[in-house]
Design an enzyme around this catalytic site. Sequence first.
Site, PDB file in Angstrom:
ATOM      1  N   ARG A  79      -0.335  -4.608  12.449  1.00  0.00           N
ATOM      2  CA  ARG A  79       0.588  -5.381  13.265  1.00  0.00           C
ATOM      3  C   ARG A  79       1.531  -4.405  13.946  1.00  0.00           C
ATOM      4  O   ARG A  79       1.612  -3.251  13.553  1.00  0.00           O
ATOM      5  CB  ARG A  79       1.360  -6.376  12.392  1.00  0.00           C
ATOM      6  CG  ARG A  79       0.474  -7.560  11.987  1.00  0.00           C
ATOM      7  CD  ARG A  79       1.156  -8.434  10.975  1.00  0.00           C
ATOM      8  NE  ARG A  79       2.372  -9.025  11.497  1.00  0.00           N
ATOM      9  CZ  ARG A  79       2.406 -10.126  12.265  1.00  0.00           C
ATOM     10  NH1 ARG A  79       1.298 -10.765  12.550  1.00  0.00           N
ATOM     11  NH2 ARG A  79       3.539 -10.599  12.703  1.00  0.00           N
ATOM     12  N   CYS A 128      -5.566 -15.070   5.735  1.00  0.00           N
ATOM     13  CA  CYS A 128      -5.347 -15.586   4.389  1.00  0.00           C
ATOM     14  C   CYS A 128      -3.893 -15.468   3.945  1.00  0.00           C
ATOM     15  O   CYS A 128      -3.036 -14.945   4.654  1.00  0.00           O
ATOM     16  CB  CYS A 128      -6.262 -14.870   3.401  1.00  0.00           C
ATOM     17  SG  CYS A 128      -5.863 -13.110   3.233  1.00  0.00           S
ATOM     18  N   ALA A 135      -2.482 -12.025   3.815  1.00  0.00           N
ATOM     19  CA  ALA A 135      -2.119 -11.561   5.156  1.00  0.00           C
ATOM     20  C   ALA A 135      -0.745 -12.077   5.550  1.00  0.00           C
ATOM     21  O   ALA A 135       0.066 -11.356   6.136  1.00  0.00           O
ATOM     22  CB  ALA A 135      -3.159 -12.011   6.177  1.00  0.00           C
ATOM     23  N   HIS A 189       3.469 -16.755   3.685  1.00  0.00           N
ATOM     24  CA  HIS A 189       4.873 -16.666   4.078  1.00  0.00           C
ATOM     25  C   HIS A 189       5.742 -17.277   2.987  1.00  0.00           C
ATOM     26  O   HIS A 189       6.772 -16.718   2.602  1.00  0.00           O
ATOM     27  CB  HIS A 189       5.124 -17.428   5.384  1.00  0.00           C
ATOM     28  CG  HIS A 189       4.253 -17.010   6.521  1.00  0.00           C
ATOM     29  ND1 HIS A 189       3.965 -17.830   7.571  1.00  0.00           N
ATOM     30  CD2 HIS A 189       3.588 -15.848   6.764  1.00  0.00           C
ATOM     31  CE1 HIS A 189       3.172 -17.200   8.423  1.00  0.00           C
ATOM     32  NE2 HIS A 189       2.932 -15.997   7.951  1.00  0.00           N
TER      33      HIS A 189
END
Lengths: 457, 457, 546, 546
Positions: free
Chosen positions: D100, D66, D69, D199
């Site tokens: 991550r 999503c 994220a 992003h």
Amino acid sequence: MLLRHTPKEIVERKAVSINPAKTCQPIGAMYAALGIHGCLPHSHGSQGCCSYHRSALTRHYKEPVPAATSAFTEGASVFGGQANLLQAINNIFSVYEPDVIAVHTTCLSETIGDDLPQIIKKAETEDKIPAGKYVIGVSTPSYAGSHVTGFSNMVKAIVDFAEKTDKKNGKVNIIPGWVEPSDMEEIKRIAKLIGVETIMFPDTSGVLNGPMTGKYKMFPDGGTTIAELKSTGDSIGTLALGEWCSADAARLLDKKCKVPCKVLDMPFGLKATDRFVDALRTIAGVTVSDELNAERGQLVDLITDNHQFFYKKKVAIAGDPDQVIAMVEFLVSIDMCPVHIVTGTPGKKFEKRIKELTDGEDYEVNVKAKGDLFLLHQWMKNEPVDLLICNTYGKYIARDEDVPLMRWGFPILDRQCHQYFPTVGYKGGLRLLEKILGMLLDRRDRDSPEETFELIL
Amino acid sequence: MLLRHTPKEIVERKAVSINPAKTCQPIGAMYAALGIHGCLPHSHGSQGCCSYHRSALTRHYKEPVPAATSAFTEGASVFGGQANLLQAINNIFSVYEPDVIAVHTTCLSETIGDDLPQIIKKAETEDKIPAGKYVIGVSTPSYAGSHVTGFSNMVKAIVDFAEKTDKKNGKVNIIPGWVEPSDMEEIKRIAKLIGVETIMFPDTSGVLNGPMTGKYKMFPDGGTTIAELKSTGDSIGTLALGEWCSADAARLLDKKCKVPCKVLDMPFGLKATDRFVDALRTIAGVTVSDELNAERGQLVDLITDNHQFFYKKKVAIAGDPDQVIAMVEFLVSIDMCPVHIVTGTPGKKFEKRIKELTDGEDYEVNVKAKGDLFLLHQWMKNEPVDLLICNTYGKYIARDEDVPLMRWGFPILDRQCHQYFPTVGYKGGLRLLEKILGMLLDRRDRDSPEETFELIL
Amino acid sequence: MATATKKKKVQWDPADVKAELLKKYPPKVARKRAKQIMINEALENDTPEITANVRSTPGIITMRGCTYAGCKGVLLGPTRDIVNLVHGPIGCSFYAWLTRRNQTDAGLDGENYINYSFSTDMQEQDIIFGGEKKLEAAVQEIYDLMHPKSIAIFATCPVGLIGDDIHTIARLMKEKLGDCNVFAFSCEGYKGVSQSAGHHIANNQVFKHILGEDDTPVEGKFKINLLGEYNIGGDGFEIDRILDKCGITNILTFSGNSTYDKYATAHHADLNTVMCHRSVNYVGDMMEIKFGIPWIKVNFIGAKSTAKSLRKIAAYFEDQGLIDRVEAVIKEEMPEVEATMADVRSRTEGKTAMLFVGGSRAHHYQELFKEMGMKTISAGYEFAHRDDYEGRQVIPDIKIDADSRNIEEIHPEADETRFNPRKTPEQMAALEAAGVKFKHYDGMFSDMDEGTLVIDDVNQYEAEKLVEIMKPDIFCAGIKEKFSVMKLGVPMKQLHSYDSGGPYAGFRGAINFYQEIDRLTHSRVWAYLKAPWQESPELTAAYVWE
Amino acid sequence: MATATKKKKVQWDPADVKAELLKKYPPKVARKRAKQIMINEALENDTPEITANVRSTPGIITMRGCTYAGCKGVLLGPTRDIVNLVHGPIGCSFYAWLTRRNQTDAGLDGENYINYSFSTDMQEQDIIFGGEKKLEAAVQEIYDLMHPKSIAIFATCPVGLIGDDIHTIARLMKEKLGDCNVFAFSCEGYKGVSQSAGHHIANNQVFKHILGEDDTPVEGKFKINLLGEYNIGGDGFEIDRILDKCGITNILTFSGNSTYDKYATAHHADLNTVMCHRSVNYVGDMMEIKFGIPWIKVNFIGAKSTAKSLRKIAAYFEDQGLIDRVEAVIKEEMPEVEATMADVRSRTEGKTAMLFVGGSRAHHYQELFKEMGMKTISAGYEFAHRDDYEGRQVIPDIKIDADSRNIEEIHPEADETRFNPRKTPEQMAALEAAGVKFKHYDGMFSDMDEGTLVIDDVNQYEAEKLVEIMKPDIFCAGIKEKFSVMKLGVPMKQLHSYDSGGPYAGFRGAINFYQEIDRLTHSRVWAYLKAPWQESPELTAAYVWE
């Protein structure tokens, strides 16, 4: 120092959680749903939730974890997720052909107020659910309780399958709670050794500890079948293992189908396993087999043989309430000292139970429900321990404080075999003690000056 | 440095053994004899041998190890031990009431030339052996072979019980070799899963991994019974696990009772277990059960999931020939590199077999039969490894060289649970890999700088 | 500890117990054992003297080991800078490899062979053709590899039988190597009747080959040796800590954490103190004859014994400074000891113990149990002689039997240059009068209650019966006995190796021991032997659901 | 490796494969997916443009995550000295906690919050009554505990719905705290269609709140920023090693191992280099407009790509010293790379790979496979836009749909004081002519062979079918796909997290990658899937005994 910003001094926090010892409801619902044979879990929310839950479960089990999502967009968030879910149900039955879709909500669908039962009813009405197939749904708002609550809620939803006929089936229902597939297998093995026929639900053994064969089965051979779930309404009773994970479902089944129930602790350690076995043999009116008695005796043997190493060793523990309660009882029973105890799941009764279990011990016990690993770490800085029992996140604390870590609980992301070897039952007790003993002795070997380095321990 | 006097430079030694990777025959005979139900091992020699063997076995198993001795004095050493043994037989049957006394010799009684069969015959003649009771004897000179040879010799002696009647019993004999009680139990479980009726001898399960109950049984419930041993002569065949431990007995049984045999490797690791299972199912003409296939698949799953961690890791191993051969095959099969391999037991065929198993690998293999841990340590100084597999004595090397040690073999004096959890079979493979993986990853966690310390492995 | 152990009221008559122990034996065995099982000071006992240091009976499961074990395993094992080369098949060297818990500190010189096992690993051809060449080569290989200052050779059973002349080999190699003292021990396992013979053989050779070889003076005002202390679990380190604190220089602990040089300079001591009477008392005698050093029995097991032993040493030196210093040390150390003692005693008072171990420990540890208010109801040694039970006064009366006759007795004379009586006969007499008794040991009997059972060379069968009948709160013996006793639900403490605990000597050791026995006798884990369904196997009518 | 894999000869027609993938879908889904599955350059494909950056279909098991994220997990996660406070129920913060593999080096200042998870852990009452107060208190508690220089707040799904005004809280707290920059991200999970939206939201806020805030000059002759590199498995460290060696100063890696100060001074760079086109290309655009810094696409995945990217940077600076230095570095680094490449290629030549991952990696990693002689037979992105497949030239043609429309686009203007065009238009043109293309990216299609399958937002079902039909030698995707692919007996490499490997960027990374793929495609362990009795289930007549 990995956690260099964690101060020793403890100041009460009211708003910020740091390094949680819990996660949110939906993942618990997803795990529980995987314990139904032929079931595809479905996350009714934005696609990120589903992705995160699948990733976390996959990393823990190193096995495929299929689950679908309603894939909310901004539009769905405004107008409701009904259209998404209906579409999803249709697509899932077309493409993946599960026997059951087990839908759980998320904070998103909860906040906008989607009515799952109504949507599922609509799917039925619109013939989106093929004959002989099922869609169940459960409300699992992420902002209440924890992953444990979500697990419990899904198990309650599974009780919907139960049907009461005129004839008892002679079986005992076992609700194992959130334990590993290997634990579920072991619980079944113990019941079989006692000679009791059982229906266990959920049952992730054979689902999340599957073999490598060159074939991929989205729906592996394991899991409780629908036929079995229906039959739970005709069982002679239900043993619910764990107040947090399993009790609500058992009580619902009692209410719904008049199947009486008993809530026991999860069978970790000697005493809790004894109570579980004693309950089963009493219900069934049978004698406990020599084989099981021998397994018990092996555990007692290991305890008495190694008492010197366990005695007065301090332990810090973080985990889920049912598991931690059983573990604390086990540790106390072998004269170890669980001095710092945290669960992320809220509930004052947890603290009360821990206080009861450690009542009369000659050490102070720090305990907190709705606590976090940041607090646990601070406690450890103030009173160091010999062992930390925690999920993989504990490794950051363990390294900083140079304390051995026994990985136990969820999630374990950096080691293997929790899915293959049980920690419940007597054999599980042997395994737990082997690990604890190994860590304590490894530390002794490491820290001994050369003069006291020992061949024989 | 614990072993500070061990130089890196290797000079061939012809006379002195330093830090042996073996011990003497009688202890093997004692261990094998404990695998007969109701048997008291008896050491025909000076009392120190018996004391040492009992101590070593007790430390390894953390269980009582009863055994008697002829308690030679200087007189007996001059005049022969016949009187001592006759007196011992009488005393043992009077006081301890075993079903069988299994006598083995020592370097002392061998050097003076005591003739066991003659003495036992004399005991019979003199009515020192009560009706229905047995005395068996075997020559186990400490100055030939090793503890493995002694084990093998006692197993051969056990074949004396075999009787051939007109009727086959439909069973398969399994001679498991010197493995742990847990391993013997696991071998029986595997055979049962396949659906083959077996007679296993010796069988120390239930003898050296007994429960704590508040009662002491000098002769516990386990062990192969005399009736079973007699029946081995009517079995359809014998599977001997391990050329060193078990083959001679199997061949003797073939010669004596025309029971055909096959010598297999000990079922450590995937491939050797595959061969064992394949042999059993072929003999029995049955299909391997799903349950066993699933266990196999779990092992393959663990291997494929973690191949990255095993790949090209160098290993040094010391142990007994049959075990080490199987372990080397297992390590090679998962792309680990067993580069230094020692057994204390003499026999050039060991070196040959290891060379075959590592043929074509792209690394040099140091291997020596009749080697010692001093040599192994020197090899490790010249080419360091990532893991040492050895009995407890390896811990001195491991600490000096800062290499993780997987305790495996005999004796293990400072850790527990080898008696409870098998390392044979597929489940045993899971356990071995869990341990290896744990050690490699613990090391990675320990040695990673903070930047590369990982949550997920 | 949450579980309180209920006080047991077990009624037993010692004569009945003894009868029960003997009941099942064949008559010959029963007769022999009857003389080794003594009801302490009981009139009905028709063996006023105990039979000890006699053969174990074939077939009867003894706790004893062999002569080699006593020589290599016990005595020479703890000397860190002598390479112990075992001449024989591999087993003997393997089993004596790190299996006792002697602690050694490599020290500044860094020589420490304790973690190694050296063996000639004799093969069939060596037995047939003789092993002398191999032994010689082995010594050379060790020397070339490690250049130790000394190599000791130990014979195992076959060596004597095949006639390998290890002493000649040793002498030749000593000459050849030049800077390495090579000497040998004819300690074949079949010699004597127990480890005791091995101690004797070891002591003799050490006495002949190293003791007093180095005349370099040793610093120190109050110099002693501590004989018969093996530094199991760090006992010797604790004793040294206390001696250091008192200003007493311990030149040689014989043999815990000892070195070649400590042996060589031991004759500079002005007093020998003997811990383990059995293993080493005659070394005291021999050193007195050869060097003029008197010896006294000490006991550092138990806080009160430790204090008493320190005072004895101080009294011997007749130095007020030392006497004051010793008193100050005792005063400093005792409060913590007494606090722990009192705390633990509140739980252990009245409990019972059995001790079957060694040659002195079965006596020494009764002191610690007494300090906890515990009663030793039965005890015995594994490899004692009569004097260890009855006191040294019986030594002249002990008959030497065939098994002991072959163990060498050496009769040293006063050393020409080194003999130097530390005290005049008058001084000695005055000290004796003041309570510093030389060459004195009263034995175990005198310290045990009437009606307790003293059993020499107790065996598996008797131990099991004793535990079943008398139900002690703790049983102390060795590893071979550990688990059969525990299976009976009785806590067990190893007093050879201390399990993995220790030190138990000295003040800190006493604290450790109190705490350890407290743990053992009060652990809740002994309550788990029976499962709930074994406690109440009858099923009640129906399961009670919520 | 002892097992040689036999060369597979699998015949498949891409159109048949595509048809097979679509066969089972309901018609509506099939129609949609048909536009996202493209047979590269194939004439029969009636969708010459691929459909990308569109919603995943409910019920179809996507690989996507999503917006949250993408924003918190990917972009802001790796910045070590900003406390990331997640405002929402606990799960979102929990799942983005260390999952991550961004590596961070705490540096001299020692600030590193990467190992922490901070959350307001919203409860039911917060949802009902609003969470602003709790958020405010949480910021204060963090400040009091740790005094970070910056706190970033992330909204999760319910926050937008209940109307918590996180930006106002952030502004107020920034003012209140004084020395702590507090700012917020409206990155609710339901926004956009994939991580890509996250992003964008992250980039915008970083651009607005930190980038270029600090005018303190930065040392260095050749200063660049590296945008869209996250230091997974240490990639960024390896790139920095190479840049350092070349004498190039990398001010800011956006966002691997980044710090607040690096963002604040990034405008001192003279060139922006873009690794992950998808996640960050518009930051290059915005920085060019605001500060006058041109940007070029680079790729440090693959040794040849690395060399090419270094040469591009050197060419940009038009400095012979730098050009020579870069050549020297390439010459020094390449021999080892080439030796490994040649060795590995001898085994991997002709093998096939599939890549379904990220926004650029599915393209970049084809370079490494090419270097090994391996062919990428199918690939696709998880969260790409059309330009990532087709090249930036299509950007003007991309229709903005409803899901993208709500993601803020910011339109910066030239900064009044800081704008400074690094090159004249003439210089830019000359560089372009010489091959240094600015703002240029050709997309994945152009680098892939004819007849290969390019699939956007591939899902579980399609991936399984692809593997079954086309049997690649290796499949690359993420953790959720890992084990279902492996169950099919096909080696799988995670290219989000690299499993636990890396770095794979730069020269050393290339070596690592060759070796890793060599291991994966040649391991003998894949031969064990069937037991002997499954290979030959028929029993022969009788067992063959010895």
